[in-house]
Scaffold this active site. Sequence first.
Site, PDB file in Angstrom:
ATOM      1  N   GLU A 167       1.230  -9.913   0.502  1.00  0.00           N
ATOM      2  CA  GLU A 167      -0.108 -10.434   0.792  1.00  0.00           C
ATOM      3  C   GLU A 167      -0.841 -10.840  -0.486  1.00  0.00           C
ATOM      4  O   GLU A 167      -1.503 -11.893  -0.539  1.00  0.00           O
ATOM      5  CB  GLU A 167      -0.913  -9.382   1.544  1.00  0.00           C
ATOM      6  CG  GLU A 167      -0.322  -9.030   2.901  1.00  0.00           C
ATOM      7  CD  GLU A 167      -1.352  -8.436   3.825  1.00  0.00           C
ATOM      8  OE1 GLU A 167      -2.003  -9.216   4.534  1.00  0.00           O
ATOM      9  OE2 GLU A 167      -1.520  -7.198   3.818  1.00  0.00           O
ATOM     10  N   GLY A 208       1.740  -5.331   1.450  1.00  0.00           N
ATOM     11  CA  GLY A 208       0.576  -5.713   0.675  1.00  0.00           C
ATOM     12  C   GLY A 208       0.917  -6.470  -0.590  1.00  0.00           C
ATOM     13  O   GLY A 208       0.120  -7.280  -1.065  1.00  0.00           O
ATOM     14  N   ALA A 239       0.836  -1.205   0.000  1.00  0.00           N
ATOM     15  CA  ALA A 239       0.000   0.000   0.000  1.00  0.00           C
ATOM     16  C   ALA A 239       0.868   1.252   0.000  1.00  0.00           C
ATOM     17  O   ALA A 239       1.895   1.323   0.676  1.00  0.00           O
ATOM     18  CB  ALA A 239      -0.911  -0.007   1.223  1.00  0.00           C
ATOM     19  N   GLU A 282       4.933  -4.890   8.536  1.00  0.00           N
ATOM     20  CA  GLU A 282       3.865  -4.212   9.269  1.00  0.00           C
ATOM     21  C   GLU A 282       4.136  -4.035  10.764  1.00  0.00           C
ATOM     22  O   GLU A 282       3.860  -2.951  11.315  1.00  0.00           O
ATOM     23  CB  GLU A 282       2.529  -4.946   9.040  1.00  0.00           C
ATOM     24  CG  GLU A 282       1.908  -4.710   7.677  1.00  0.00           C
ATOM     25  CD  GLU A 282       2.463  -5.619   6.574  1.00  0.00           C
ATOM     26  OE1 GLU A 282       1.913  -5.618   5.469  1.00  0.00           O
ATOM     27  OE2 GLU A 282       3.462  -6.325   6.850  1.00  0.00           O
TER      28      GLU A 282
END
Length: 257
Positions: A110, A107, A63, A130
């Site tokens: 992910e 992300g 992100a 994170e």
Amino acid sequence: MAIDLTRNGPVATITINRPDKLNALSLQMYEDLGLAFAEARDDADIRTVVLTGTGDRAFCVGADLTESIPALASGRFDISAWDPAHLKNMDFYKPVVCAVRGLCLGGGFEIMLATDIRIAAEDAQFQLPEPIHGFVPAGGTLVRLVRQIGYAHAMEILLSARRFSSAELVTRGVVNQAVPAEDVDVIAHETAARIAALSPTAVQTIKEAVLTLQDLPWTEAFAREAALGQRTFTSEDARNGLAAFAARASGNAKKSK
């Protein structure tokens, strides 16, 4: 377009295309990525998908820290809005091959975990950073990773927030192959094309079964497996496949006489 979808016969390629920002995902890109997956899912002519990023520096660093993460931190935005981009809750049973070059972080990591087969460059780097920033990888990873690989390996990746090499993640079962960077896209597309040549009914049923049966009690899972199997046995793909097999067998028998 920062998210591109192209077609080559039955294989679609979805490309994260923002190389100047290491393919970081803006809010619009998250929406567009979800729409691209939905388009691939709903197009009957598409049988497999290759997911990749533009350039050699990064597959995706996650992100955008200047827009997407602040939107989450403000409390005015719910991460569940990104479910389609993370292939969550959308019954996506077409196989997805991920081609990873460069950085695969946050992300991006992910989204890679939402794919089925992962081909990575030998010099690619992977990280879930994170916890360094005070939050967690909640784009499907807290559910997926420990189900995809062993508990201890998953927890090391989740808790340490360190970078891992392709070779390490091959050993841990996160990545299928580590290859020279120039071969990543070629091998990913060859893999996708090989799967696309198989029965789409069989291939998509296999993925559906793997994703939906693993948490059911054994008796229920076996019953559901049998139902899914019966669906393929009576399909047009099966009828065509058995007819082709019978024709080949008859031809081979004639040649042996």
